[in-house]
Scaffold this motif. Structure first.
Motif, PDB file in Angstrom:
ATOM      1  N   TYR A  79       8.339  88.822 -21.456  1.00 13.76           N
ATOM      2  CA  TYR A  79       7.316  89.614 -20.754  1.00 13.76           C
ATOM      3  C   TYR A  79       6.945  90.967 -21.292  1.00 13.76           C
ATOM      4  N   LEU A  80       7.748  91.703 -21.832  1.00 14.49           N
ATOM      5  CA  LEU A  80       7.620  92.760 -22.675  1.00 14.49           C
ATOM      6  C   LEU A  80       6.378  92.822 -23.630  1.00 14.49           C
ATOM      7  N   ALA A  81       6.305  91.303 -24.081  1.00 19.42           N
ATOM      8  CA  ALA A  81       5.550  91.358 -25.003  1.00 19.42           C
ATOM      9  C   ALA A  81       4.045  90.945 -24.685  1.00 19.42           C
ATOM     10  N   GLU A  82       4.370  90.144 -23.418  1.00 19.41           N
ATOM     11  CA  GLU A  82       2.935  89.924 -22.767  1.00 19.41           C
ATOM     12  C   GLU A  82       2.240  91.099 -22.200  1.00 19.41           C
ATOM     13  N   ILE A  83       2.920  92.257 -21.829  1.00 15.55           N
ATOM     14  CA  ILE A  83       2.212  93.378 -21.460  1.00 15.55           C
ATOM     15  C   ILE A  83       2.055  94.389 -22.498  1.00 15.55           C
ATOM     16  N   HIS A  84       2.487  93.877 -23.845  1.00 15.02           N
ATOM     17  CA  HIS A  84       2.312  94.799 -24.979  1.00 15.02           C
ATOM     18  C   HIS A  84       3.007  96.212 -24.846  1.00 15.02           C
ATOM     19  N   GLY A 101       8.172  86.606 -33.389  1.00 18.11           N
ATOM     20  CA  GLY A 101       7.038  85.877 -32.532  1.00 18.11           C
ATOM     21  C   GLY A 101       6.852  86.773 -31.573  1.00 18.11           C
ATOM     22  N   LEU A 102       7.371  87.722 -31.155  1.00 20.90           N
ATOM     23  CA  LEU A 102       6.960  88.715 -30.097  1.00 20.90           C
ATOM     24  C   LEU A 102       5.778  89.562 -30.194  1.00 20.90           C
ATOM     25  N   GLY A 103       5.744  90.301 -31.349  1.00 23.74           N
ATOM     26  CA  GLY A 103       4.294  90.966 -31.499  1.00 23.74           C
ATOM     27  C   GLY A 103       4.316  92.469 -31.101  1.00 23.74           C
ATOM     28  N   ASN A 104       5.373  92.796 -30.319  1.00 24.96           N
ATOM     29  CA  ASN A 104       5.432  94.236 -29.816  1.00 24.96           C
ATOM     30  C   ASN A 104       6.397  95.030 -30.374  1.00 24.96           C
ATOM     31  N   VAL A 105       7.125  94.516 -31.271  1.00 19.92           N
ATOM     32  CA  VAL A 105       8.488  95.257 -31.771  1.00 19.92           C
ATOM     33  C   VAL A 105       8.200  96.303 -32.607  1.00 19.92           C
ATOM     34  N   GLN A 106       8.689  97.655 -32.459  1.00 20.70           N
ATOM     35  CA  GLN A 106       8.277  98.679 -33.451  1.00 20.70           C
ATOM     36  C   GLN A 106       9.654  98.939 -34.167  1.00 20.70           C
ATOM     37  N   ARG A 107      10.809  98.600 -33.841  1.00 22.96           N
ATOM     38  CA  ARG A 107      11.691  98.805 -34.552  1.00 22.96           C
ATOM     39  C   ARG A 107      12.747  97.604 -34.357  1.00 22.96           C
ATOM     40  N   PHE A 108      13.661  97.286 -35.437  1.00 16.93           N
ATOM     41  CA  PHE A 108      14.765  96.235 -35.177  1.00 16.93           C
ATOM     42  C   PHE A 108      15.847  96.716 -35.852  1.00 16.93           C
ATOM     43  N   GLU A 109      16.836  97.136 -34.814  1.00 14.19           N
ATOM     44  CA  GLU A 109      18.004  97.784 -35.593  1.00 14.19           C
ATOM     45  C   GLU A 109      19.444  96.773 -35.524  1.00 14.19           C
ATOM     46  N   VAL A 110      20.024  97.241 -36.353  1.00 10.58           N
ATOM     47  CA  VAL A 110      21.400  96.448 -36.447  1.00 10.58           C
ATOM     48  C   VAL A 110      22.689  97.517 -36.376  1.00 10.58           C
ATOM     49  N   LYS A 115      13.040  95.560 -42.140  1.00  7.33           N
ATOM     50  CA  LYS A 115      12.328  96.307 -42.846  1.00  7.33           C
ATOM     51  C   LYS A 115      11.028  96.089 -42.539  1.00  7.33           C
ATOM     52  N   GLU A 116      10.496  94.996 -42.099  1.00  4.12           N
ATOM     53  CA  GLU A 116       9.261  94.559 -42.008  1.00  4.12           C
ATOM     54  C   GLU A 116       8.571  95.309 -40.477  1.00  4.12           C
ATOM     55  N   TYR A 117       9.547  95.985 -39.934  1.00  2.00           N
ATOM     56  CA  TYR A 117       9.151  96.587 -38.756  1.00  2.00           C
ATOM     57  C   TYR A 117       8.575  98.036 -38.802  1.00  2.00           C
ATOM     58  N   GLN A 118       7.613  98.471 -38.219  1.00  2.00           N
ATOM     59  CA  GLN A 118       7.106  99.670 -38.542  1.00  2.00           C
ATOM     60  C   GLN A 118       7.874 100.923 -38.335  1.00  2.00           C
TER      61      GLN A 118
END
Length: 251
Positions: free
Chosen positions: A160-165, A194-203, A244-247
């Protein structure tokens, strides 16, 4: 709206890892999950903590506004902030009137597209700039073992968060032998990509710093024999998850 009340377990004046810039963080009371590695077990009950109005909460935070450089502002964490959506909406509405950046740190476990929950949460998201979404495990069965609840609502919330950007930071706690197998990490990587709205991915490497809290509360700590992950383990997970691929990637 200013008099809408919430239950706050604790605050942190200078949070540097819970959203952009320096943040004032409210840790709310109440959570429906029972994550085995939870570092805030004192927030589980819906009762307790400090009761305050949205206006009181904003005034406490505003004392530190001069430090909110580089997009800093207010983050509401928990516990689970979505369980007190009306209070957080009131707080964030007041904050937006002052031009303050708003962020929630949530598991999304109480999300629903059914009413009245959907309207409450969409009202909150309308005044939320960034969502920090904790995906505990991509596998439904393993998620249930880890948290006591399956991940259906969590993954639907992410969609849903992806749907509303809505801008999102994804967080994944790395627990050796539980959340670090290659197959699950690869599935999580594909889902997030596949979401398209992720600015950062943290482990977030699992740690044992909260063991004393469990002892004080008289709760058995479930991961007593689980070691903390090594730097090599974390680096391997980051590679599989392609963080590392995330903005906004930072190491």
């Amino acid at each position: 709206m200013r008099t809408c009340k919430g239950r706050v377990n604790a605050v942190e004046s200078f949070g540097s890892v819970d959203g952009p810039g320096l943040r004032y963080i409210f840790f709310l009371q109440g959570c429906s999950l029972r994550c085995q590695y939870c570092h805030n077990p004192e927030t589980w009950p819906g009762t307790g903590g400090m009761e305050m109005t949205a206006d009181e909460a904003l005034r406490k935070a505003m004392r530190y506004k001069s430090y909110w450089k580089n997009g800093g502002g207010i983050t509401v964490s928990g516990g689970e902030p979505l369980l007190q959506a009306e209070f957080v909406t009131a707080l964030f509405t007041l904050a937006k009137e002052q031009g303050i950046s708003t962020c929630i740190d949530t598991s999304g476990a109480v999300f629903s597209r059914e009413e009245p929950v959907f309207s409450r949460l969409t009202a909150l998201l309308a005044v939320t700039d960034t969502v920090l979404l904790d995906i505990k495990h991509i596998d439904m069965s393993k998620h249930r073992d880890l948290t006591g609840q399956d991940n259906t609502q969590i993954l639907d919330f992410a969609k849903y968060l992806a749907e509303i950007h809505k801008p999102v930071w994804i967080r994944h706690v790395l627990v050796p032998g539980i959340t670090d197998d290659e197959e699950s990490l690869a599935q999580l990587s594909a889902f997030v990509a596949g979401l398209g709205n992720v600015q950062r991915f943290e482990v977030l490497p699992y740690h044992r710093l909260a063991v004393h809290k469990y002892e004080e509360l008289g709760i058995d700590y479930p991961l007593v024999d689980v070691p903390e992950p090594t730097k090599e383990m974390a680096a391997r997970a980051e590679e599989i998850l392609r963080v590392k691929e995330y903005q906004g990637y930072k190491r």
